[in-house]
Design a protein around this motif. Structure first.
Motif, PDB file in Angstrom:
ATOM      1  N   LEU A  97       0.829  -1.195   0.000  1.00  0.00           N
ATOM      2  CA  LEU A  97       0.000   0.000   0.000  1.00  0.00           C
ATOM      3  C   LEU A  97       0.870   1.254   0.000  1.00  0.00           C
ATOM      4  N   GLU A  98       0.560   2.158  -0.913  1.00  0.00           N
ATOM      5  CA  GLU A  98       1.204   3.474  -0.945  1.00  0.00           C
ATOM      6  C   GLU A  98       0.118   4.514  -0.728  1.00  0.00           C
ATOM      7  N   PHE A  99       0.065   5.049   0.500  1.00  0.00           N
ATOM      8  CA  PHE A  99      -0.961   6.025   0.853  1.00  0.00           C
ATOM      9  C   PHE A  99      -0.589   7.418   0.357  1.00  0.00           C
ATOM     10  N   ASN A 100      -1.598   8.170  -0.075  1.00  0.00           N
ATOM     11  CA  ASN A 100      -1.417   9.541  -0.523  1.00  0.00           C
ATOM     12  C   ASN A 100      -2.532  10.416   0.035  1.00  0.00           C
ATOM     13  N   PRO A 101      -2.218  11.651   0.439  1.00  0.00           N
ATOM     14  CA  PRO A 101      -3.301  12.606   0.665  1.00  0.00           C
ATOM     15  C   PRO A 101      -4.109  12.723  -0.629  1.00  0.00           C
ATOM     16  N   GLN A 102      -5.420  12.891  -0.509  1.00  0.00           N
ATOM     17  CA  GLN A 102      -6.262  12.823  -1.701  1.00  0.00           C
ATOM     18  C   GLN A 102      -5.881  13.853  -2.767  1.00  0.00           C
ATOM     19  N   GLY A 103      -5.610  15.080  -2.353  1.00  0.00           N
ATOM     20  CA  GLY A 103      -5.211  16.099  -3.323  1.00  0.00           C
ATOM     21  C   GLY A 103      -3.880  15.793  -3.965  1.00  0.00           C
ATOM     22  N   THR A 104      -2.970  15.208  -3.186  1.00  0.00           N
ATOM     23  CA  THR A 104      -1.667  14.823  -3.734  1.00  0.00           C
ATOM     24  C   THR A 104      -1.830  13.727  -4.773  1.00  0.00           C
ATOM     25  N   PRO A 117       7.234  14.923 -14.488  1.00  0.00           N
ATOM     26  CA  PRO A 117       7.744  13.777 -13.727  1.00  0.00           C
ATOM     27  C   PRO A 117       7.660  13.930 -12.221  1.00  0.00           C
ATOM     28  N   ALA A 118       7.638  15.176 -11.719  1.00  0.00           N
ATOM     29  CA  ALA A 118       7.604  15.390 -10.273  1.00  0.00           C
ATOM     30  C   ALA A 118       7.199  16.828  -9.971  1.00  0.00           C
ATOM     31  N   PHE A 119       6.756  17.044  -8.728  1.00  0.00           N
ATOM     32  CA  PHE A 119       6.384  18.385  -8.293  1.00  0.00           C
ATOM     33  C   PHE A 119       6.580  18.467  -6.775  1.00  0.00           C
ATOM     34  N   TYR A 120       6.539  19.690  -6.248  1.00  0.00           N
ATOM     35  CA  TYR A 120       6.690  19.899  -4.809  1.00  0.00           C
ATOM     36  C   TYR A 120       5.367  20.360  -4.200  1.00  0.00           C
ATOM     37  N   THR A 121       5.079  19.856  -2.996  1.00  0.00           N
ATOM     38  CA  THR A 121       3.870  20.248  -2.281  1.00  0.00           C
ATOM     39  C   THR A 121       4.157  20.341  -0.787  1.00  0.00           C
ATOM     40  N   LYS A 122       3.407  21.196  -0.087  1.00  0.00           N
ATOM     41  CA  LYS A 122       3.557  21.308   1.361  1.00  0.00           C
ATOM     42  C   LYS A 122       2.804  20.201   2.087  1.00  0.00           C
ATOM     43  N   THR A 123       1.843  19.590   1.398  1.00  0.00           N
ATOM     44  CA  THR A 123       1.026  18.567   2.037  1.00  0.00           C
ATOM     45  C   THR A 123       1.865  17.365   2.446  1.00  0.00           C
ATOM     46  N   GLY A 124       1.812  17.020   3.726  1.00  0.00           N
ATOM     47  CA  GLY A 124       2.534  15.849   4.215  1.00  0.00           C
ATOM     48  C   GLY A 124       3.899  16.129   4.791  1.00  0.00           C
TER      49      GLY A 124
END
Length: 233
Positions: A97-104, A117-124
């Protein structure tokens, strides 16, 4: 124009399925899930699948069907709380299982479909979600890097489609479907109503035909209820 129309889910998936694929599955709970395509995947017997989906269905419905048969190796999701089979398999070490915040999760799929390919987020940041991931400071704030997601096959469900592959979703059933449709090498769509080209107003199209390689009409559909709550009058 190549013919994209197939008679049913089985024929629409013919030649596409093999062990170890990553499947991008639209839907939220039991709303807007590709029921007929999931059943066809189950009947094919392929195993070792990685499924990217907001949730894992429920016991006896949605991706829960593939969990019951042990065909899913890994889930990349944001919510799995309605499935006892899922919990059992995970606790027994039989399911990754790989959990993610829903918006992420939504942004990871959107990014994959956009070639990012990738991005940065404050979530988590500062939580278990960020463990083992690269972080970076922008304007004095810490962000965690998340990878875009791009699969082998996208399985989506739409309310209406035309023979070219243009799709229209209905209300909340749109959910993750438009993003999933863009984020795979091949997109297979099942629709409740299939119409000739020209019968859908171009301004009403949610997923353009360029993203859809195969389509079929799966009607009729049984409208399942995920949680039934009643009270006395």
């Amino acid at each position: 124009m190549a013919n994209k129309v197939y008679k049913d889910a089985k024929s629409a998936l013919d030649g596409l399925l093999s062990d170890g694929l990553m499947l991008m599955c639209g839907g939220f709970g039991l709303v807007g899930i590709p029921d007929k395509l999931i059943q066809a995947v189950r009947d094919s017997g392929v195993t070792g699948l990685t499924c990217v989906s907001n949730n894992a269905g429920i016991d006896g419905a949605g991706l829960g069907l593939l969990l019951e048969t042990g065909q899913i190796k890994k889930m990349i999701s944001s919510y799995v709380g309605e499935n006892k089979t899922f919990a059992k398999l995970y606790l027994e070490g039989k399911l990754e299982l790989e959990f993610n915040p829903q918006g992420t999760l939504a942004e990871r799929v959107r990014a994959g479909g956009a070639g990012i390919p990738a991005f940065y987020t404050k979530t988590g940041v500062g939580t278990l979600v960020a463990e083992g991931k690269e972080t970076k400071v922008f304007d004095g704030e810490e962000y965690v890097m998340e990878r875009g997601l791009f699969g082998d096959i996208a399985l989506v469900k739409a309310w209406k489609g035309d023979t070219a592959g243009n799709l229209v979703y209905r209300k909340a059933a749109r959910n993750f479907n438009p993003m999933m449709a863009t984020a795979a090498k091949v997109c297979v769509a099942e629709v409740e109503e299939l119409v000739p080209v020209g019968q859908i107003d171009p301004d009403h199209v949610h997923t353009p035909a360029v993203f859809v390689q195969r389509i079929f009409c799966g009607a009729p559909y049984e409208k399942k209820i995920e949680q039934r709550t009643t009270r006395k009058a």
